[in-house]
Structure formats: structure tokens, C-alpha cells
Design a protein around this motif. Structure first.
Motif, short mmCIF file in Angstrom:
data_model
loop_
_atom_site.label_atom_id
_atom_site.label_comp_id
_atom_site.label_asym_id
_atom_site.label_seq_id
_atom_site.Cartn_x
_atom_site.Cartn_y
_atom_site.Cartn_z
N GLU A 1 8.53 49.11 -109.54
CA GLU A 1 9.22 49.15 -110.84
C GLU A 1 9.38 47.80 -111.52
O GLU A 1 9.62 47.72 -112.71
N PHE A 2 9.24 46.70 -110.74
CA PHE A 2 9.45 45.38 -111.34
C PHE A 2 8.27 45.05 -112.26
O PHE A 2 7.11 45.24 -111.85
N ASP A 3 8.53 44.51 -113.47
CA ASP A 3 7.38 44.32 -114.38
C ASP A 3 6.79 42.91 -114.27
O ASP A 3 6.04 42.46 -115.11
N GLY A 4 7.18 42.22 -113.21
CA GLY A 4 6.55 40.91 -112.93
C GLY A 4 5.78 41.03 -111.63
O GLY A 4 5.32 42.12 -111.26
N GLU A 5 5.61 39.92 -110.91
CA GLU A 5 4.84 39.94 -109.64
C GLU A 5 5.78 39.84 -108.45
O GLU A 5 6.74 39.06 -108.48
N VAL A 6 5.51 40.65 -107.43
CA VAL A 6 6.28 40.59 -106.18
C VAL A 6 5.30 40.41 -105.02
O VAL A 6 4.33 41.16 -104.92
N LEU A 7 5.53 39.39 -104.18
CA LEU A 7 4.77 39.27 -102.93
C LEU A 7 5.76 39.40 -101.78
O LEU A 7 6.75 38.67 -101.73
N LEU A 8 5.50 40.39 -100.92
CA LEU A 8 6.35 40.60 -99.74
C LEU A 8 5.66 39.99 -98.52
O LEU A 8 4.58 40.45 -98.12
N VAL A 9 6.25 38.92 -97.99
CA VAL A 9 5.72 38.27 -96.78
C VAL A 9 6.63 38.67 -95.64
O VAL A 9 7.86 38.51 -95.73
N THR A 10 6.05 39.26 -94.58
CA THR A 10 6.91 39.62 -93.46
C THR A 10 6.49 38.87 -92.20
O THR A 10 5.29 38.66 -91.97
N GLN A 11 7.50 38.45 -91.44
CA GLN A 11 7.25 37.87 -90.11
C GLN A 11 7.14 39.00 -89.10
O GLN A 11 6.78 38.77 -87.95
N ASN A 12 7.50 40.20 -89.51
CA ASN A 12 7.54 41.34 -88.59
C ASN A 12 6.14 41.88 -88.33
O ASN A 12 5.27 41.83 -89.20
N VAL A 13 5.99 42.39 -87.12
CA VAL A 13 4.69 42.94 -86.74
C VAL A 13 4.74 44.47 -86.72
O VAL A 13 3.74 45.12 -86.39
N ASP A 14 5.89 45.03 -87.12
CA ASP A 14 5.96 46.50 -87.20
C ASP A 14 5.35 46.95 -88.52
O ASP A 14 5.02 46.13 -89.37
N ASN A 15 5.23 48.29 -88.68
CA ASN A 15 4.56 48.81 -89.90
C ASN A 15 5.54 49.51 -90.83
O ASN A 15 5.15 50.38 -91.63
N LEU A 16 6.80 49.15 -90.75
CA LEU A 16 7.81 49.87 -91.54
C LEU A 16 7.72 49.59 -93.04
O LEU A 16 8.03 50.46 -93.85
N HIS A 17 7.31 48.40 -93.42
CA HIS A 17 7.13 48.15 -94.87
C HIS A 17 6.00 49.05 -95.42
O HIS A 17 6.14 49.60 -96.51
N GLU A 18 4.92 49.18 -94.67
CA GLU A 18 3.82 50.06 -95.12
C GLU A 18 4.31 51.50 -95.22
O GLU A 18 4.06 52.19 -96.21
N LEU A 19 5.02 51.96 -94.20
CA LEU A 19 5.50 53.35 -94.19
C LEU A 19 6.46 53.60 -95.35
O LEU A 19 6.56 54.71 -95.87
N ALA A 20 7.15 52.53 -95.80
CA ALA A 20 8.10 52.69 -96.92
C ALA A 20 7.37 52.66 -98.26
O ALA A 20 7.95 53.00 -99.29
N GLY A 21 6.07 52.25 -98.25
CA GLY A 21 5.27 52.27 -99.48
C GLY A 21 4.93 50.91 -100.06
O GLY A 21 4.30 50.82 -101.11
N SER A 22 5.33 49.81 -99.39
CA SER A 22 4.96 48.48 -99.92
C SER A 22 3.46 48.28 -99.80
O SER A 22 2.86 48.60 -98.78
N LYS A 23 2.87 47.72 -100.86
CA LYS A 23 1.42 47.51 -100.86
C LYS A 23 1.08 46.01 -100.86
O LYS A 23 0.24 45.55 -100.12
N ARG A 24 1.77 45.26 -101.72
CA ARG A 24 1.47 43.82 -101.82
C ARG A 24 2.25 43.13 -100.71
O ARG A 24 3.31 42.54 -100.93
N LEU A 25 1.70 43.23 -99.52
CA LEU A 25 2.41 42.88 -98.28
C LEU A 25 1.52 42.00 -97.42
O LEU A 25 0.31 42.25 -97.30
#
Ligand code: BV8
Length: 229
Positions: free
Chosen positions: A81-105
Motif C-alpha cells: 500500500e505504500f506509494d514509495g519504495e520499501v526494501l525489507l532486509v531480514t537477518q532471519n533465515v525463516d520464511n515467515l516474511h514470504e508466507l505473509a506476502g512480502s516480495k521485496r525481501l
């Protein structure tokens, strides 16, 4: 208001999903010495121990009760929904961000769900790993794969992308990380240098607490959805 946001997550964002953090009480490192299970030397010294350490975490990820929590879901909503740019950097090795729908990860410390061929560096999803003859499609038999994890002394993934995003960002948010591991712990300095606004969301003040301009103390699952809304 903001145009470019960089978000860094650590083990604390997955804690409410039931995944152990590293340095909290009863965390992962309490049961192991880092140098034994999270270094190339430890892997060379006792491959079985390291594989057991990661296999147990891999099995944990496949438990029925493990799912993304409200913080993961809120970050995926922000990206949509954000109309700018978002980059999600994770130190985590689990896949929970993907399962939640994050793409730019970007998984800067690797991914538990993947193995890597030490020769070709080709990675394989460990759920459907190999071709019919049970050999990885590059060169070696399945059992020679190593965990696709960044150990201490190894270069994290995506550093050029991360540095570029930090140089351009106007908002940097760190969520659920103790700020003890570099280079991730140094990202707030780059953001400050860039005159971005810096925000820490943490259950307890991190080691890098004083470098953040704003602090939200409490559970990520409660704070992050409020911040996103
Ligand atoms: C490298 C394996 C160079 C993956 C991990 C200065 C500059 C550069 C490097 C160094 C440096 N000084 C020292 C170094 C070396 C080293 C380092 O940082 N050492 C530390 C210990 C001092 N760094 C490295 O070796 C890195 N590589 O620099 O390479 C290079 C250059 C050229 C060529 C080759 C190499 C590699 C670092 C990656 C190491 N791998 N683990 C795995 O097994 O998962 S690190 C490990 O710690 C995990 O990856 C984890 O992601 C990371 C950070 O931990 P956190 O995520 O922060 O988790 P933690 O438990 O610590 O904290 C949880 C937080 O959550 C707490 O604050 C808690 O309060 C909070 N919390 C809990 N519940 C909640 C919550 N918050 C909100 N809500 C809740 N519900």
C-alpha cells in the motif's frame, strides 16, 4: 512524507510466531557455542553437529503452529500500500516474511529452507531438492550440500543492494534485533549519516539503542501493525 523506507528485521519479529531468538533467555545460543554451529570452522570440525542444529530449526519451521504473526502481515501490507519504495532486509533465515506476502525481501543471512552446493554455489529448495537420480543438478550428491546460511566470517548476501537502499532512504526501521551482529548492526549509522529518520522497535533496548532517534518498546506483533496503519 517518506519516499524510501528500509526495514531491518531480526529474530524478535518471529518470536511471537514461536521461533526462538538467539540471545534472549533460553535462546538458541544458550544451547550452543556460536563458533561450534555458526562458523565454517565449526562446520568443518563437526558437520553432524551443525547439520543437526539446522535440521532441528528446519523441522521447527514445518510445525503446524508456526505461522507469520501480525508484524509480518503488517510489513507485507506496507509494501503493497505504500506509494514509495520499501526494501525489507531480514537477518532471519525463516520464511515467515514470504508466507505473509512480502516480495521485496532480502535474506542477508541466508535461508533455512535452502541448501547450497559448495562448488557451484547453486541453491536448492530443500523441499524439492534434486532430480530423479538424487544428485543436485550441478555437480554433487545431495548429502554434500551445505546449509544456505551466512556463518560468522562469511560475507552476508545483498550488501550492494542494501547499501544503495540505505544511501537513498529517508526512513530506517529496525524491528526485533539486538544490534550485536555486523554489518547489520551498522546500518543505523549509515541511515543517520544519510539524515534519514531512524526507528527502533524492540522488546528491550538493543545494543545500538542510542543510535536511533525514535524507540517503540514492546512486542513487534502489537507495535508494527499500529505503525503501519
Ligand atoms: C562479515 C547464522 C565480513 C544464521 C548468524 C564489524 C564489521 C563487520 C563484521 C564484524 C564486525 N565486528 C565483528 C564482526 C564479525 C561478525 C560479528 O558481527 N560478530 C559479532 C558477534 C560481534 N560478523 C560476521 O561475521 C558477518 N560477516 O562481517 O563478513 C566479510 C568481509 C569480506 C569477506 C568475507 C567476510 C556475518 C554475520 C552473520 C552471522 N550469522 N547466524 C543463523 O544461524 O540464523 S548471526 C545471528 O545473529 C542470526 O543470523 C541473527 O539474525 C543475528 C542477529 O541476531 P538477532 O536477529 O538480533 O537476534 P537476537 O536474539 O540477538 O535478538 C533478538 C532481539 O529481539 C532482542 O533485542 C529482543 O529484545 C527482541 N525481541 C524478542 N522478542 C521480541 C523482540 N522484539 C520485538 N518483539 C518481540 N516479541
Amino acid at each position: 512524507m517518506y519516499r524510501r523506507i528500509v526495514i531491518l528485521t531480526g529474530a524478535g519479529i518471529s518470536a511471537e510466531s514461536g521461533i526462538q531468538t538467539f540471545r534472549d533467555q533460553d535462546g538458541l545460543w544458550e544451547q550452543h557455542h556460536i563458533e561450534d554451529v555458526a562458523t565454517p570452522e565449526g562446520y568443518a570440525r563437526d558437520r553432524e553437529l551443525v547439520e543437526r542444529f539446522y535440521n532441528l530449526r528446519w523441522q521447527d519451521l514445518h510445525r503446524d503452529d508456526i505461522a507469520p504473526n501480525a508484524a509480518h502481515v503488517a510489513l507485507a501490507k506496507l509494501e503493497r500500500e505504500f506509494d514509495g519504495e520499501v526494501l525489507l532486509v531480514t537477518q532471519n533465515v525463516d520464511n515467515l516474511h514470504e508466507l505473509a506476502g512480502s516480495k521485496r525481501l532480502l535474506h542477508m543471512h541466508g535461508e533455512l529452507m535452502k541448501g547450497r552446493c559448495p562448488q557451484s554455489q547453486q541453491t536448492f529448495n530443500l523441499k524439492e531438492m534434486f532430480g530423479p537420480d538424487n544428485v543436485c543438478t550441478c555437480c554433487i550428491p545431495a548429502e554434500r550440500l551445505r546449509p544456505h546460511i551466512v556463518w560468522f566470517g562469511e560475507m552476508p548476501f545483498g550488501m550492494d543492494t542494501i547499501h544503495h537502499a540505505l544511501d537513498e532512504c529517508d526512513l530506517f526501521i529496525a524491528i526485533g534485533t539486538s544490534g550485536t551482529v555486523y554489518p547489520a548492526a551498522g546500518f543505523v549509522d549509515i541511515a543517520n549519516h544519510r539524515c534519514a529518520q531512524t526507528v527502533e522497535v524492540n522488546l528491550m533496548p538493543a545494543d545500538s539503542h542510542s543510535q536511533f532517534q525514535y524507540h517503540f518498546t514492546g512486542k513487534a506483533g502489537e507495535i508494527v501493525p499500529q505503525l503501519v496503519d
